[in-house]
Write a protein that holds these residues in place. Structure first.
Motif, PDB file in Angstrom:
ATOM      1  N   SER A 209      57.643  44.865  43.811  1.00 43.75           N
ATOM      2  CA  SER A 209      56.945  45.079  45.086  1.00 43.75           C
ATOM      3  C   SER A 209      56.168  46.387  45.063  1.00 43.75           C
ATOM      4  CB  SER A 209      57.949  45.098  46.243  1.00 43.75           C
ATOM      5  OG  SER A 209      58.621  43.866  46.353  1.00 43.75           O
ATOM      6  N   PHE A 210      56.778  47.437  44.494  1.00 44.89           N
ATOM      7  CA  PHE A 210      56.095  48.732  44.400  1.00 44.89           C
ATOM      8  C   PHE A 210      54.832  48.622  43.546  1.00 44.89           C
ATOM      9  CE2 PHE A 210      55.535  52.724  41.960  1.00 44.89           C
ATOM     10  CZ  PHE A 210      55.099  53.537  43.007  1.00 44.89           C
ATOM     11  N   MET A 211      54.876  47.813  42.509  1.00 42.87           N
ATOM     12  CA  MET A 211      53.713  47.645  41.632  1.00 42.87           C
ATOM     13  C   MET A 211      52.518  47.051  42.373  1.00 42.87           C
ATOM     14  SD  MET A 211      55.742  46.325  38.219  1.00 42.87           S
ATOM     15  CE  MET A 211      54.381  46.343  37.061  1.00 42.87           C
ATOM     16  N   LEU A 212      52.790  46.379  43.468  1.00 39.63           N
ATOM     17  CA  LEU A 212      51.697  45.810  44.261  1.00 39.63           C
ATOM     18  C   LEU A 212      50.825  46.896  44.887  1.00 39.63           C
ATOM     19  CD1 LEU A 212      53.549  42.846  46.016  1.00 39.63           C
ATOM     20  CD2 LEU A 212      51.926  42.716  44.115  1.00 39.63           C
ATOM     21  N   SER A 213      51.346  48.136  44.938  1.00 38.88           N
ATOM     22  CA  SER A 213      50.512  49.244  45.415  1.00 38.88           C
ATOM     23  C   SER A 213      49.293  49.395  44.511  1.00 38.88           C
ATOM     24  CB  SER A 213      51.310  50.548  45.451  1.00 38.88           C
ATOM     25  OG  SER A 213      51.744  50.924  44.145  1.00 38.88           O
ATOM     26  N   GLY A 214      49.507  49.200  43.202  1.00 41.12           N
ATOM     27  CA  GLY A 214      48.393  49.268  42.256  1.00 41.12           C
ATOM     28  C   GLY A 214      47.392  48.149  42.471  1.00 41.12           C
ATOM     29  N   VAL A 215      47.899  46.956  42.806  1.00 47.84           N
ATOM     30  CA  VAL A 215      47.017  45.819  43.099  1.00 47.84           C
ATOM     31  C   VAL A 215      46.159  46.140  44.323  1.00 47.84           C
ATOM     32  CG1 VAL A 215      46.919  43.384  43.763  1.00 47.84           C
ATOM     33  CG2 VAL A 215      48.629  44.154  42.101  1.00 47.84           C
ATOM     34  N   ALA A 216      46.789  46.731  45.349  1.00 45.42           N
ATOM     35  CA  ALA A 216      46.052  47.088  46.565  1.00 45.42           C
ATOM     36  C   ALA A 216      44.973  48.134  46.272  1.00 45.42           C
ATOM     37  CB  ALA A 216      47.018  47.605  47.630  1.00 45.42           C
ATOM     38  N   ILE A 217      45.283  49.098  45.393  1.00 46.03           N
ATOM     39  CA  ILE A 217      44.284  50.108  45.020  1.00 46.03           C
ATOM     40  C   ILE A 217      43.130  49.447  44.266  1.00 46.03           C
ATOM     41  CG2 ILE A 217      43.856  52.235  43.721  1.00 46.03           C
ATOM     42  CD1 ILE A 217      46.828  52.932  44.164  1.00 46.03           C
ATOM     43  N   ASN A 218      43.444  48.456  43.454  1.00 46.36           N
ATOM     44  CA  ASN A 218      42.399  47.711  42.746  1.00 46.36           C
ATOM     45  C   ASN A 218      41.457  47.025  43.739  1.00 46.36           C
ATOM     46  OD1 ASN A 218      41.365  44.977  41.604  1.00 46.36           O
ATOM     47  ND2 ASN A 218      41.854  46.148  39.766  1.00 46.36           N
ATOM     48  N   LEU A 219      42.032  46.417  44.765  1.00 48.15           N
ATOM     49  CA  LEU A 219      41.210  45.755  45.786  1.00 48.15           C
ATOM     50  C   LEU A 219      40.341  46.777  46.523  1.00 48.15           C
ATOM     51  CD1 LEU A 219      43.785  43.205  47.285  1.00 48.15           C
ATOM     52  CD2 LEU A 219      42.096  42.836  45.475  1.00 48.15           C
ATOM     53  N   LEU A 220      40.893  47.957  46.760  1.00 46.90           N
ATOM     54  CA  LEU A 220      40.127  49.035  47.378  1.00 46.90           C
ATOM     55  C   LEU A 220      39.000  49.480  46.457  1.00 46.90           C
ATOM     56  CD1 LEU A 220      39.942  51.131  49.743  1.00 46.90           C
ATOM     57  CD2 LEU A 220      41.456  52.600  48.374  1.00 46.90           C
ATOM     58  N   TYR A 221      39.323  49.608  45.182  1.00 46.73           N
ATOM     59  CA  TYR A 221      38.349  50.033  44.161  1.00 46.73           C
ATOM     60  C   TYR A 221      37.169  49.064  44.083  1.00 46.73           C
ATOM     61  CZ  TYR A 221      36.663  51.141  39.409  1.00 46.73           C
ATOM     62  OH  TYR A 221      35.891  51.471  38.321  1.00 46.73           O
ATOM     63  N   LYS A 226      39.357  47.395  53.249  1.00 46.28           N
ATOM     64  CA  LYS A 226      38.910  48.651  53.842  1.00 46.28           C
ATOM     65  C   LYS A 226      39.937  49.754  53.582  1.00 46.28           C
ATOM     66  CE  LYS A 226      36.332  46.431  57.587  1.00 46.28           C
ATOM     67  NZ  LYS A 226      36.214  46.296  59.069  1.00 46.28           N
ATOM     68  N   LYS A 227      39.449  50.992  53.581  1.00 49.53           N
ATOM     69  CA  LYS A 227      40.311  52.134  53.318  1.00 49.53           C
ATOM     70  C   LYS A 227      41.448  52.244  54.329  1.00 49.53           C
ATOM     71  CE  LYS A 227      38.304  55.835  51.856  1.00 49.53           C
ATOM     72  NZ  LYS A 227      37.516  57.104  51.808  1.00 49.53           N
ATOM     73  N   GLU A 228      41.138  52.020  55.617  1.00 46.92           N
ATOM     74  CA  GLU A 228      42.172  52.141  56.644  1.00 46.92           C
ATOM     75  C   GLU A 228      43.249  51.063  56.485  1.00 46.92           C
ATOM     76  OE1 GLU A 228      38.337  50.672  58.760  1.00 46.92           O
ATOM     77  OE2 GLU A 228      38.904  52.031  57.135  1.00 46.92           O
ATOM     78  N   HIS A 229      42.831  49.886  55.994  1.00 46.31           N
ATOM     79  CA  HIS A 229      43.801  48.816  55.757  1.00 46.31           C
ATOM     80  C   HIS A 229      44.727  49.184  54.590  1.00 46.31           C
ATOM     81  CE1 HIS A 229      41.036  45.598  57.766  1.00 46.31           C
ATOM     82  NE2 HIS A 229      41.599  46.436  58.636  1.00 46.31           N
ATOM     83  N   PHE A 230      44.154  49.827  53.592  1.00 44.77           N
ATOM     84  CA  PHE A 230      44.984  50.257  52.463  1.00 44.77           C
ATOM     85  C   PHE A 230      45.995  51.312  52.896  1.00 44.77           C
ATOM     86  CE2 PHE A 230      45.947  53.462  49.295  1.00 44.77           C
ATOM     87  CZ  PHE A 230      46.637  52.685  48.376  1.00 44.77           C
ATOM     88  N   VAL A 231      45.558  52.280  53.713  1.00 47.13           N
ATOM     89  CA  VAL A 231      46.455  53.346  54.173  1.00 47.13           C
ATOM     90  C   VAL A 231      47.640  52.744  54.925  1.00 47.13           C
ATOM     91  CG1 VAL A 231      46.673  55.346  55.693  1.00 47.13           C
ATOM     92  CG2 VAL A 231      44.655  55.109  54.239  1.00 47.13           C
ATOM     93  N   LEU A 232      47.357  51.809  55.819  1.00 50.04           N
ATOM     94  CA  LEU A 232      48.426  51.146  56.565  1.00 50.04           C
ATOM     95  C   LEU A 232      49.363  50.403  55.621  1.00 50.04           C
ATOM     96  CD1 LEU A 232      46.438  49.711  59.624  1.00 50.04           C
ATOM     97  CD2 LEU A 232      48.164  51.537  59.663  1.00 50.04           C
ATOM     98  N   TYR A 233      48.783  49.737  54.627  1.00 49.14           N
ATOM     99  CA  TYR A 233      49.602  48.986  53.674  1.00 49.14           C
ATOM    100  C   TYR A 233      50.479  49.924  52.850  1.00 49.14           C
ATOM    101  CZ  TYR A 233      51.079  46.059  49.813  1.00 49.14           C
ATOM    102  OH  TYR A 233      51.853  45.398  48.885  1.00 49.14           O
ATOM    103  N   ALA A 234      49.933  51.052  52.425  1.00 51.10           N
ATOM    104  CA  ALA A 234      50.700  52.006  51.617  1.00 51.10           C
ATOM    105  C   ALA A 234      51.916  52.515  52.395  1.00 51.10           C
ATOM    106  CB  ALA A 234      49.809  53.171  51.190  1.00 51.10           C
TER     107      ALA A 234
END
Length: 355
Positions: A209-221, A226-234
């Motif tokens: 599950s923690f590794m999915l943080s990297g997937v989310a950063i990839n989607l941001l990249y 959106k950046k705000e959606h990533f912050v909430l997800y993190a």
């Protein structure tokens, strides 16, 4: 795929962090574990004080090992969506297995051979056939057999992460956050309610599950979220991860594990934010290049070399320098003879599909 420089540099830093805890921490402070791993008696060589001096006690819950592994996990999550592109689920699994297994099997067999030949413990047997098979197939975390090299538990998690990514491939490609939210909830449910699963699988689900943080950063990249959606997800992910750790099989380590994962994610995000300003380091680039075989043999080859050198009267400085040289040369040879060739096969297969 062209290497992304900041992630490549971080891979080198992650390895150095893991090396520090094993060579200066485990080898000197947990001599029983070190002795069991290399099947030799490890004496006290007076290295303990050095490791205690370099550990940043002013950072709550920080550990070089969990921090380095955490960075490795975020990097894996970050690069996997690129690997999913233009592949079927089966092609993706094949490519990842080709990337991981040949080098892993060679390094594991070399480690077993080395320790079988040089181990001086009074024990009659080093590893049972069952332990060898479970380690070679990365099932040791399910069968609860001891690890050959102290690090392959992370590879067992990587394999499971690939399998889950193949199952949610379409959602990742669409940039769907729903599945990235659901997977940590499954992990939380399993650990919170102590659902019976084989071996260490409940705890492995937390790291996956923690590794999915990297997937989310990839989607941001790739501008898919959106950046705000990533912050909430993190914030959501780290909250769920922390609660899961406190209810897991490793609850006694929950604070250190959750804090080190948090530091790893923050470090990756800082590097990501300043990626255009990061200047490549030749040393880190080289470490990153051979980091996979280096990671796999640094404990077995390193502990064995250090124990022999220190036991035969070499100074601490000379022993560590020689051990670094031995492990680096061996890792480079494995890289050019095994790892680079399997990567070349994978690249040719990708080129043929594109054609």
């Amino acid at each position: 795929m062209k290497k992304i420089e900041f992630a490549d540099q971080l891979r080198g830093i992650a390895f150095i962090s893991v090396l520090l805890v094993h060579w200066f921490g485990t080898f000197s402070l947990d001599r029983q574990l070190a002795s069991t791993t290399i099947n030799s008696d490890v004496a006290s060589y007076g290295i303990e004080m050095f490791y205690q001096k370099i550990v940043p006690d002013f950072i709550p819950g920080f550990g070089f090992g969990p921090f380095g592994v955490g960075i490795f996990f975020v990097i894996s999550g970050f690069v996997i969506p690129f690997s999913l592109l233009n592949k079927t689920k089966l092609q993706f699994i094949k490519s990842r297995m080709l990337r991981i297994m040949p080098t892993y099997v060679v390094c594991t067999l070399l480690s077993i051979t080395l320790i079988s030949l040089l181990g001086n413990s009074a024990e009659k047997s080093y590893l049972s056939p069952k332990e060898i098979i479970s380690n070679l197939t990365l099932f040791q975390t399910i069968t609860l057999d001891r690890s050959v090299d102290m690090v392959n538990w992370t590879l067992a998690i990587e394999i499971k992460f690939y399998l889950i990514c193949s199952l949610i491939k379409k959602q990742i490609e669409r940039g769907s956050m729903t599945v990235l939210i659901l997977v940590p909830l499954v992990s939380l449910f399993v650990n919170l309610f102590s659902i019976k699963l084989p071996g260490m699988l409940p705890t492995e689900l937390i790291f996956i599950s923690f590794m999915l943080s990297g997937v989310a950063i990839n989607l941001l990249y790739r501008n898919m979220i959106k950046k705000e959606h990533f912050v909430l997800y993190a914030f959501y992910l780290m909250s769920v991860t922390t609660v899961s750790f406190y209810n897991s099989q490793i609850a006694s380590q929950a604070f250190d594990e959750s804090m080190s994962c948090t530091y790893a994610l923050i470090s990756f995000l800082v590097a990501y934010s300043f990626r255009s300003k990061i200047k490549p380091s030749k040393i880190l680039r080289f470490i990153s290049k051979i980091s996979y075989p280096l990671y796999l043999i640094h404990v077995t080859f390193g502990f064995t070399a250090l124990n022999i050198l220190l036991d035969n009267g070499f100074s601490k400085v000379a022993s560590y320098l020689l051990a670094i040289a031995i492990v680096t040369v061996c890792s480079y040879l494995i890289h050019i003879t095994i790892e680079a060739r399997t990567m070349s096969v994978s690249f040719r297969a990708k080129t043929e599909r594109a054609a």
